[in-house]
Scaffold this active site. Structure first.
Site, PDB file in Angstrom:
ATOM      1  CG  MET A   1      -5.028   5.155 -13.056  1.00  0.00           C
ATOM      2  SD  MET A   1      -3.498   4.668 -12.195  1.00  0.00           S
ATOM      3  CE  MET A   1      -3.597   5.653 -10.705  1.00  0.00           C
TER       4      MET A   1
ATOM      5  NE  ARG B   1      -9.310   3.905   1.784  1.00  0.00           N
ATOM      6  CZ  ARG B   1      -9.267   4.883   2.680  1.00  0.00           C
ATOM      7  NH1 ARG B   1     -10.375   5.464   3.088  1.00  0.00           N
ATOM      8  NH2 ARG B   1      -8.111   5.296   3.176  1.00  0.00           N
ATOM      9  CE  LYS B   2     -11.802   8.796   1.780  1.00  0.00           C
ATOM     10  NZ  LYS B   2     -11.926   9.418   3.123  1.00  0.00           N
TER      11      LYS B   2
ATOM     12  CE  LYS C   1      -3.440  -0.863  -0.512  1.00  0.00           C
ATOM     13  NZ  LYS C   1      -3.988  -1.392  -1.812  1.00  0.00           N
TER      14      LYS C   1
ATOM     15  CG  HIS D   1       4.258  -6.031  -1.587  1.00  0.00           C
ATOM     16  ND1 HIS D   1       4.372  -4.751  -2.090  1.00  0.00           N
ATOM     17  CD2 HIS D   1       2.972  -6.408  -1.846  1.00  0.00           C
ATOM     18  CE1 HIS D   1       3.227  -4.383  -2.633  1.00  0.00           C
ATOM     19  NE2 HIS D   1       2.361  -5.375  -2.507  1.00  0.00           N
TER      20      HIS D   1
END
Length: 308
Positions: free
Chosen positions: A249, A271-272, A52, A126
């Site tokens: 996107m 999301r934001k 993230k 990751h």
């Protein structure tokens, strides 16, 4: 080891090694063999991020740069193709079978290796360096590392748990407690950052901050393109910026192929995409606890520390 395994805080995760947690959609044996022995190509572009930290966004930028002469190809990508984590799959764990997620192959083995020789590959991960492909550190392909404020990473990861089928929903209190134990997926942010910092100043590595990308989208695209050895015109840079704008996107991904396979019906892929959102969720006590832990762990790495 057995005692520690019983303490995994969040469902659908497991201890890959003591203190290092992965989601069950990733298989230990696959990582230790197929991923570790993955054959790296000179034209590969690796993307290294803590979960993230801007993975999806940066991959879209890399994809657009690599395909600037055929940028419409981005619209054809399925959700799984958008973020082909090299460590993903195969999905054989009982909890994945219960979810109906049973046909995810080893991304490393199938999707990446199916790309024809000479074609550009975007390879996100990751993973910590010691379980990443060995040839990454011998062939040294272009590798981009994106860093992000760990508090925003944690908030985004919490919301990710609510959205995707291969992780289990949890409360914010459960997420915070798991993070403080190092039991969120991919382990401790500080351990991850310090492990990859060893390569920060290598000529084959570009270290960039998510927050700087937000402040200067076009400048960051230019920097990434130049690092990749791509000379783009101003018009081409503007086109990459256009198709990698967050709202563009987000809208495109609302109807993307494979969405229902990965996301819950109410799930959100993007999301934001803001910085500083953690301030709306952390309690005063959590913030103080997080800061103390962070500054203790990052002591001696002042150039990498965020002003939390």
């Amino acid at each position: 080891m057995a005692e520690e395994q019983e303490q995994v805080s969040l469902k659908k995760t497991y201890f890959f090694s003591p203190g290092y947690v992965l989601p069950v959609i990733m298989e230990k044996n696959n990582i230790e063999t197929v991923v570790k022995n993955f054959e790296v190509r000179d034209e590969d572009v690796f993307l290294v991020t803590f979960p993230k930290a801007g993975t999806n966004w940066t991959l879209e930028i890399i994809d657009a740069i690599q395909n600037i002469d055929n940028i419409d190809i981005l619209k054809e990508r399925s959700l799984m193709e958008k973020v082909p984590l090299i460590e993903l799959g195969p999905s054989t764990h009982p909890e994945m079978v219960e979810e109906g997620i049973t046909d995810v192959p080893s991304i490393c083995q199938v999707m990446l290796e199916s790309v024809p020789e000479g074609s550009p590959r975007r390879i996100p991960t990751h993973l910590l360096p010691d379980i990443s492909p060995t040839q990454l550190f011998t062939k040294k392909p272009k590798t981009i590392v994106v860093d992000r404020n760990p508090k925003d990473c944690l908030i985004s990861l919490f919301n990710w748990h609510q959205s995707v089928r291969f992780l289990d929903p949890c409360t914010w209190e459960e997420m915070f407690a798991a993070y403080m134990k190092g039991h969120t997926i991919y382990g401790d942010y500080c351990v991850f950052t310090k492990a990859w910092a060893k390569y920060k100043n290598e000529p084959w590595v570009l270290w960039i901050r998510y927050e700087d990308m937000k402040k200067d989208h076009k400048g960051s695209v230019r920097r990434i393109a130049e690092f990749m050895g791509k000379s783009l015109t101003e018009e081409q840079l503007d086109e990459v910026v256009r198709v990698t704008h967050f709202l563009y996107m987000k809208k495109a991904n609302e109807t993307i192929k494979g969405r229902e396979f990965i996301l819950r019906p109410e799930g959100v892929w993007q999301r934001k995409g803001v910085s500083g959102g953690w301030k709306n969720t952390f309690t005063v006590a959590q913030n103080e606890m997080f800061d103390k832990d962070y500054h203790e762990k990052m002591e001696g790495y002042e150039d990498l520390k965020y002003d939390l």
